[in-house]
Design an enzyme around this catalytic site. Sequence first.
Site, PDB file in Angstrom:
ATOM      1  N   ASP A  14      37.519 -26.652  74.037  1.00 44.06           N
ATOM      2  CA  ASP A  14      36.248 -27.069  74.554  1.00 44.06           C
ATOM      3  C   ASP A  14      35.344 -25.877  75.064  1.00 44.06           C
ATOM      4  O   ASP A  14      34.199 -26.047  75.166  1.00 44.06           O
ATOM      5  CB  ASP A  14      36.470 -27.915  75.895  1.00 44.06           C
ATOM      6  CG  ASP A  14      36.743 -29.246  75.531  1.00 44.06           C
ATOM      7  OD1 ASP A  14      36.574 -29.666  74.380  1.00 44.06           O
ATOM      8  OD2 ASP A  14      37.280 -30.066  76.434  1.00 44.06           O
TER       9      ASP A  14
ATOM     10  N   HIS B 121      53.837   0.271  48.477  1.00 42.82           N
ATOM     11  CA  HIS B 121      53.939   0.410  50.072  1.00 42.82           C
ATOM     12  C   HIS B 121      52.997   1.372  50.607  1.00 42.82           C
ATOM     13  O   HIS B 121      52.123   1.175  51.397  1.00 42.82           O
ATOM     14  CB  HIS B 121      55.190   0.278  50.629  1.00 42.82           C
ATOM     15  CG  HIS B 121      55.426   0.488  52.170  1.00 42.82           C
ATOM     16  ND1 HIS B 121      54.791  -0.372  52.994  1.00 42.82           N
ATOM     17  CD2 HIS B 121      55.766   1.557  52.742  1.00 42.82           C
ATOM     18  CE1 HIS B 121      54.824  -0.086  54.153  1.00 42.82           C
ATOM     19  NE2 HIS B 121      55.553   1.084  54.183  1.00 42.82           N
TER      20      HIS B 121
ATOM     21  N   ASP C 277      51.566   1.143  58.611  1.00 41.12           N
ATOM     22  CA  ASP C 277      52.845   0.987  58.030  1.00 41.12           C
ATOM     23  C   ASP C 277      53.473  -0.281  58.652  1.00 41.12           C
ATOM     24  O   ASP C 277      53.804  -1.174  57.546  1.00 41.12           O
ATOM     25  CB  ASP C 277      53.846   2.220  58.320  1.00 41.12           C
ATOM     26  CG  ASP C 277      55.169   1.916  57.738  1.00 41.12           C
ATOM     27  OD1 ASP C 277      55.487   1.402  56.869  1.00 41.12           O
ATOM     28  OD2 ASP C 277      56.373   2.075  58.891  1.00 41.12           O
TER      29      ASP C 277
ATOM     30  N   GLU D 270      62.477  10.441  54.750  1.00 42.52           N
ATOM     31  CA  GLU D 270      63.683   9.380  55.078  1.00 42.52           C
ATOM     32  C   GLU D 270      64.229   8.970  53.929  1.00 42.52           C
ATOM     33  O   GLU D 270      65.681   8.743  54.012  1.00 42.52           O
ATOM     34  CB  GLU D 270      62.910   8.397  56.023  1.00 42.52           C
ATOM     35  CG  GLU D 270      63.990   7.596  56.663  1.00 42.52           C
ATOM     36  CD  GLU D 270      63.289   6.444  57.169  1.00 42.52           C
ATOM     37  OE1 GLU D 270      64.075   5.180  57.244  1.00 42.52           O
ATOM     38  OE2 GLU D 270      62.035   6.032  57.106  1.00 42.52           O
ATOM     39  N   ASP D 271      63.473   8.608  52.905  1.00 40.63           N
ATOM     40  CA  ASP D 271      64.132   8.063  52.004  1.00 40.63           C
ATOM     41  C   ASP D 271      64.407   8.592  50.540  1.00 40.63           C
ATOM     42  O   ASP D 271      64.950   8.420  49.752  1.00 40.63           O
ATOM     43  CB  ASP D 271      62.968   6.618  51.450  1.00 40.63           C
ATOM     44  CG  ASP D 271      62.993   5.667  52.395  1.00 40.63           C
ATOM     45  OD1 ASP D 271      63.624   5.551  53.259  1.00 40.63           O
ATOM     46  OD2 ASP D 271      61.880   4.970  52.334  1.00 40.63           O
TER      47      ASP D 271
END
Length: 715
Positions: free
Chosen positions: A259, A48, A139, A76-77
Amino acid sequence: MSGIEVLADRLESYLEPEQINQVRRAYFYAEQAHDGQTRRSGEPYVTHPLAVAGILADMRLDHQSLMAAMLHDVIEDTGIPKEALAAQFGETVADLVDGVSKLTQMKFESKAEAQAENFQKMALAMAQDIRVILVKLADRLHNMRTLGALRPEKSRRISRETLEIYAPIANRLGMHSLSTEFEDLGFKAMYPMRSRMIAQAVRDARGNRKELLNQILESLQACLERAGLPGTVVGREKHLYSIYEKMREKRRAFNEIMDVYAFRIIVDKVDTCYRVLGAVHGLYKPFPGRFKDYIAIPKANGYQSLHTTLFGLHGVPIEIQIRTEEMEEMANNGIAAHWLYKSKDDVLNGQHARTRQWLKGVLELQQSAGSSLEFIENVKIDLFPDEVYVFTPKGRIMELPKGSTPVDFAYAVHTDVGNSCIACRINRRLAPLSEPLESGQTVEIITAPGARPNPAWLSFVTTGKARSNIRHALKHQRQSEAIALGERLLEKVLVSFETSLEQIPEQRIQRVLRDYDMATLEDLLADIGLGNRMAYVTARRLLSNDAPAEVEASVRSEATAQQPSSEEAPLAIRGTEGMVVSFARCCNPIPGDPIVGFITSGKGMVIHQETCSNLAEHRGNSEQILHLTWDKNVSGEFTVELRVELEHQRGIIAQLATSITVADASIDKISVDERDGKISVVQLALRVRGRLHLSQLIKRIRALQGVVRITRLKN
């Protein structure tokens, strides 16, 4: 070849070898940090951040942005602190990663609030370093491309947020390609069936139109060659979401939208754009009023191009955009085009300067908004800027969203101009403040010292800045008026105890503020003025040494035994107290009428006539009913309602209106009801200065031939 090496090969076209090595180092650090983590699709998580960096590489972003893209989920992870990233990759990259991390979803009481809070954080992060939002957009784009692995309800929620927030931001930053992809991916996830049907209809229509499309394209190319103008003509495809939106908003059939044949002509320089325009206008007849010059006056997001619509072969409409290669790059990638990050000391180019200006406006909105939901409501308006361009009297161009009024213009010039605005001239003629502006007009604002925003403006202003500043000014105005009224009510009670606020020791005031859990005396006075706290109770608390509960009990028993303020002089009403003092519509009191004040919690004081039947059940409550008088210098105009019975005569209503005008009164409302064949009943809402003025007015009306009876309506 591994993913990072494929990316490194692409980066060689515009980055230095040392910078590419730093991007590699960030990738390996992220790979180690995310070791063992997988995406919902089952792939290793590091795919990612690598894909996000790839999207930024397509925009030719600098190496620090690419490093931040590699590391954007690390804080964060994986629990690695910002300080560790700063030590490894420098403060700038750590700040970017931290900025992106702070934009991640948080838990709030409602989804609307969560979205609003996120957007506020995004606005602040963008103002600090615009690259934060570019990493966040990349992201989100990769997440949108891989939505298939998520549950349907989650993918719909993410898609809605993308359509409402991220696509407009990409558009506002001039990144058309990104905005278009967001819209089509979001549309496909939100409405899969509609998306499939429109896609199939587009494929069918394209097949049927191929021959005519090629004919038009060849005739345009031949026209440029004859005129000796270098340029490339390309057919322009409408994307699915824009077709869907046009069908929905303009209620037009699919065939009507398809059109229109759209083409783009890309040339070498600005001068050629105008020469090409002349050439195509010679080839096909232009539609009147459909030419737009966004080169001379660029859109707010930096977009530049010439737009024209022509009557083509067999009368079919042809939309043409003419622009340079640089403008084409800017139209597709906006602020990310030919990215060169500049420090605050450098001169910003046009697009950066415009973005910086917009972000400055966003920050101003954030400071004056009452809540995150109010903030997002205001910013959403400014994210969809279908602009009008108007001029100041000195010739400066101002760009405003479509539907803007002179009040929006006034606030765009300066907050103080908006707050003190009383009238306007459009193209040198006096015009209403609510009149929508049109491109090309010259707008002049007339101000007056001491003027205040009108609450009615909120019903017609368009821009977030105007709405936010009006609300802020009204809130401040209401607060200051509440303090002034609260002080008068408290002083009035203290006089009956033969003292005043000035004579009360400071420590006693502080003690009462602590009891009431208030920071300042102004807060306490405002609470009294708004009717949240009784002036008599507060006065007793200020004068007593007893415990708060004992004072409250004592006051209640006194209130039931007798009205404590029976010998006090009534409070005088001046008519200039503002929003915390209002006049009851049931009985319409005017200067000269005997009056009382009804204090309502949170609303302040409503003034009624003493005999008003709506107060019957409250008359015994001395805490809510206050005896008042009119100040000798009362000012302003007051509403009064009259019922006039007239004999049927030609022109009698016109005579009545003329009499009222001659008596220096104004009509707010008039309604005529026929009682029988001979008599008409006219109900009037008039503005008068007081009872004396009203009696003069009634005398003048009574003098009219045909007037049978005049009654003042009360309740």
